[in-house]
Design a protein around this motif. Structure first.
Motif, PDB file in Angstrom:
ATOM      1  N   ASP A  13       5.527 -24.501  89.028  1.00  0.00           N
ATOM      2  CA  ASP A  13       6.321 -23.630  88.154  1.00  0.00           C
ATOM      3  C   ASP A  13       5.590 -22.327  87.867  1.00  0.00           C
ATOM      4  OD1 ASP A  13       8.533 -25.261  87.941  1.00  0.00           O
ATOM      5  OD2 ASP A  13       7.806 -26.299  86.146  1.00  0.00           O
ATOM      6  N   MET A  64      13.233 -34.839  84.158  1.00  0.00           N
ATOM      7  CA  MET A  64      13.885 -33.760  84.893  1.00  0.00           C
ATOM      8  C   MET A  64      15.386 -33.742  84.620  1.00  0.00           C
ATOM      9  SD  MET A  64      14.644 -33.226  88.929  1.00  0.00           S
ATOM     10  CE  MET A  64      16.178 -34.124  88.674  1.00  0.00           C
ATOM     11  N   ARG A 111      10.224 -23.801  92.034  1.00  0.00           N
ATOM     12  CA  ARG A 111      10.859 -24.851  91.220  1.00  0.00           C
ATOM     13  C   ARG A 111      10.024 -26.112  91.371  1.00  0.00           C
ATOM     14  NH1 ARG A 111      16.589 -23.891  90.062  1.00  0.00           N
ATOM     15  NH2 ARG A 111      16.829 -26.160  89.966  1.00  0.00           N
ATOM     16  N   GLY A 112       9.205 -26.396  90.336  1.00  0.00           N
ATOM     17  CA  GLY A 112       8.222 -27.473  90.435  1.00  0.00           C
ATOM     18  C   GLY A 112       8.817 -28.832  90.718  1.00  0.00           C
ATOM     19  N   PHE A 113       9.914 -29.179  90.032  1.00  0.00           N
ATOM     20  CA  PHE A 113      10.531 -30.483  90.257  1.00  0.00           C
ATOM     21  C   PHE A 113      11.070 -30.597  91.684  1.00  0.00           C
ATOM     22  CE2 PHE A 113      11.010 -30.929  85.512  1.00  0.00           C
ATOM     23  CZ  PHE A 113      10.311 -32.127  85.415  1.00  0.00           C
ATOM     24  N   ASP A 114      11.652 -29.533  92.206  1.00  0.00           N
ATOM     25  CA  ASP A 114      12.165 -29.562  93.578  1.00  0.00           C
ATOM     26  C   ASP A 114      11.051 -29.889  94.571  1.00  0.00           C
ATOM     27  OD1 ASP A 114      14.537 -28.827  92.473  1.00  0.00           O
ATOM     28  OD2 ASP A 114      14.820 -27.013  93.676  1.00  0.00           O
ATOM     29  N   GLY A 153       1.523 -36.019  88.265  1.00  0.00           N
ATOM     30  CA  GLY A 153       2.802 -35.397  88.578  1.00  0.00           C
ATOM     31  C   GLY A 153       3.160 -34.255  87.651  1.00  0.00           C
ATOM     32  N   PHE A 210       8.177 -31.270  93.995  1.00  0.00           N
ATOM     33  CA  PHE A 210       7.617 -32.601  93.731  1.00  0.00           C
ATOM     34  C   PHE A 210       8.450 -33.688  94.408  1.00  0.00           C
ATOM     35  CE2 PHE A 210       7.270 -36.426  91.066  1.00  0.00           C
ATOM     36  CZ  PHE A 210       5.906 -36.619  91.086  1.00  0.00           C
ATOM     37  N   LEU A 226       8.975 -39.142  86.364  1.00  0.00           N
ATOM     38  CA  LEU A 226       9.438 -37.788  86.076  1.00  0.00           C
ATOM     39  C   LEU A 226      10.925 -37.554  86.334  1.00  0.00           C
ATOM     40  CD1 LEU A 226       6.480 -35.556  87.346  1.00  0.00           C
ATOM     41  CD2 LEU A 226       6.976 -36.336  85.026  1.00  0.00           C
ATOM     42  N   VAL A 272       3.843 -30.403  88.872  1.00  0.00           N
ATOM     43  CA  VAL A 272       5.084 -29.667  88.594  1.00  0.00           C
ATOM     44  C   VAL A 272       4.786 -28.354  87.880  1.00  0.00           C
ATOM     45  CG1 VAL A 272       7.235 -29.710  87.273  1.00  0.00           C
ATOM     46  CG2 VAL A 272       6.565 -31.714  88.597  1.00  0.00           C
ATOM     47  N   GLU A 273       3.911 -28.414  86.884  1.00  0.00           N
ATOM     48  CA  GLU A 273       3.596 -27.196  86.127  1.00  0.00           C
ATOM     49  C   GLU A 273       2.893 -26.155  86.996  1.00  0.00           C
ATOM     50  OE1 GLU A 273       1.662 -27.638  82.405  1.00  0.00           O
ATOM     51  OE2 GLU A 273       3.487 -28.360  81.422  1.00  0.00           O
TER      52      GLU A 273
END
Length: 506
Positions: free
Chosen positions: A465, A334, A470-473, A457, A475, A330, A461-462
């Motif tokens: 979100d 990202m 902030r899903g990526f943060d 993953g 994760f 991911l 993330v979703e």
């Protein structure tokens, strides 16, 4: 004996000869890896495939986790044709290289991704043959270098080659794909050609000592047999995939499913099974069928030698590489989402990643050879976690290619260091009587939990979100923290000592 009647020269010279060989083998295995992981994720994203489905494709990377299922075959059987001249280990490596080339070329010819099942089929085959090459090469490495002093330089050379190839494939594929009129087809075909370059070099190596075949006859016979094996692998993989897709559909699992509960349950299952079997394994006599079995004997031997400590060892190795495995699938989507182009990502993955990775691998190899494992392992884990935290930092900075270079360098340096230390550690855990099978089991199990979670993953993330975070943060923060959690096991595994052998037959 050679054809001239004199003794055959050694197939691999000690010292620099072995390091050069494993630089080459690492390069051969590293080239295809990004093509069924990171590059495939970007390719699917470019064709409008959703993040959750891209996450599902990360489960292609689970295949190396299960290499213990076929690793005993590589210890027990020769490849007809190739092995007659080049020996067992090189025979499997050469077959694997043909499989890698054929699978990657087909992925290039189907690069439109109009049919995701076809994309998945050849991604799985590419992962299978890449893994088979690694199993054969790892077994040979352990046979050539049975102690830490010898393993450190060879493991470093192997990972230098591996990570150099990953950088070359990652940056090269993106730079090619971003050129007008070239695209993903040219990218995959170009990397396939590069991956095949090692094959003629292996063909040119001297005969394996103790073998009596002729080079030309062995090559022709090996190519014919390889074609049959490759076609059979396509048919078997397609049938298994069809059954798995049918089972998933029957369970109601689809692109919008929350697969996290299923993944967590699957992660717990192997530990429960092993814990239940341990008391019985510890009492098995050397003549027992389970310990003598070619199929399961090497794995039974590991639990027989380490007892309950085997569970702690497996828990430790399952978590140690968590950060870089979760980041692999991911991180590039990202970064692309942040506004960076494929060319900018490709440049970051070229010389920046290469220099940082070489430095990390070199330092990790030196640490593994000179320092106690209890000191080298935590330092590697700490630097690997910093690489994950670097992606969180990057997400909060303005789009700048220089900052992308900083995050990429931190990630590659930490992963290179941790990876080298980890390879040496796993190599020293195996019983030299079962080098291929036991290393395949340990290195495969080490990535089972991370790769299971990696496949979920996109869904994770979703979900964050949708909850307003902030899903990526979240994760990447969690993945870095999980890597550091491996340090909690160090006081326990430092006491691990194998049970003395009772001379059980292999």
């Amino acid at each position: 004996m050679t054809d001239a009647g004199v003794a055959a020269p050694p197939a691999v010279r000690p010292g620099l000869g072995r390091q050069a060989l494993y630089l080459l083998l690492g390069f051969s295995a590293g080239l295809p890896f990004y093509m069924f992981s990171t590059i495939l994720s970007l390719r699917l994203q470019a064709h409008g495939v959703g993040l959750v489905v891209i996450g599902f494709f990360a489960w292609v990377q689970l295949l190396p986790t299960f290499k213990f299922l076929w690793a005993p075959l590589l210890d027990r059987y020769d490849v007809p044709g190739f092995s007659r001249f080049w020996g067992k280990r090189r025979g499997w490596i050469m077959l694997s290289q043909l499989g890698i080339f054929a699978s990657m070329a087909t992925m290039g010819l189907t690069a439109s991704d109009d049919s995701l099942p076809i994309t998945a089929l050849f991604a799985v085959l590419l992962a299978f043959w890449t893994t088979t090459l690694e199993v054969a090469a790892d077994a040979w490495r352990i046979e050539l270098a049975p102690n830490a002093e010898e393993q450190g330089p060879i493991a470093a050379a192997n990972l230098w080659g591996y990570r150099t190839a990953m950088v070359a494939a990652g940056s090269g594929a993106l730079l090619i794909a971003d050129q007008p009129g070239w695209g993903w087809t040219a990218a995959y075909l170009g990397i396939a050609a590069a991956a095949f370059a090692a094959f003629p070099l292996l063909v040119a190596l001297p005969r394996e000592p103790g073998r009596d075949g002729r080079r030309s006859i062995a090559l022709v016979a090996g190519l014919v047999v390889s074609l049959i094996i490759l076609l059979a692998a396509v048919a078997v993989t397609a049938a298994i995939g069809w059954l798995l897709l049918g089972a998933a559909s029957g369970l109601g699992i689809g692109a919008k499913s929350n697969v996290t509960p299923y993944v967590l349950a699957a992660c717990m299952l192997p530990f429960l099974i092993m814990a239940a079997a341990l008391p019985k394994i510890r009492t098995l006599p050397p003549t027992s069928r389970a310990r003598r079995s070619a199929a399961i004997g090497p794995y039974v031997d590991f639990f027989w030698r380490y007892g309950t400590m085997a569970l702690a060892l497996l828990a430790f190795v399952s978590i140690y590489r968590m950060g870089d495995v979760l980041a692999l699938n991911l991180s590039k989507p990202m970064i692309k989402q942040l506004g960076y182009s494929l060319t900018e990502i490709g440049r970051a993955d070229s010389y920046v990643a290469l220099i940082a990775s070489i430095a990390g691998v070199g330092l990790g190899g030196w640490m593994a050879a000179r320092w106690p494992q209890a000191r080298a392992l935590p330092i590697g884990a700490a630097f690997a976690a910093l690489g994950n935290f670097g992606f969180v930092w990057l997400a909060h900075q303005p789009v700048s290619e220089g900052l992308l270079y900083v995050a990429t360098a931190a990630d590659q340096f930490g992963n290179g260091m941790a990876g080298t230390v980890f390879v040496v550690y796993l190599s020293l855990l195996v019983n030299p009587r079962y080098p291929g099978a036991q290393y395949a089991f340990l290195s495969g199990f080490a990535f089972l939990l991370p790769r299971l979670l990696s496949g979920a993953g996109g869904s994770i993330v979703e979900r964050f979100d949708q909850a307003g975070y902030r899903g990526f943060d979240i994760f990447f923060l969690l993945s870095g923290v999980l890597s550091l959690a491996a340090l909690l096991f160090l006081p326990v595994i430092a006491r691990a000592r194998p049970r003395p052998s009772d001379e059980a037959a292999p």
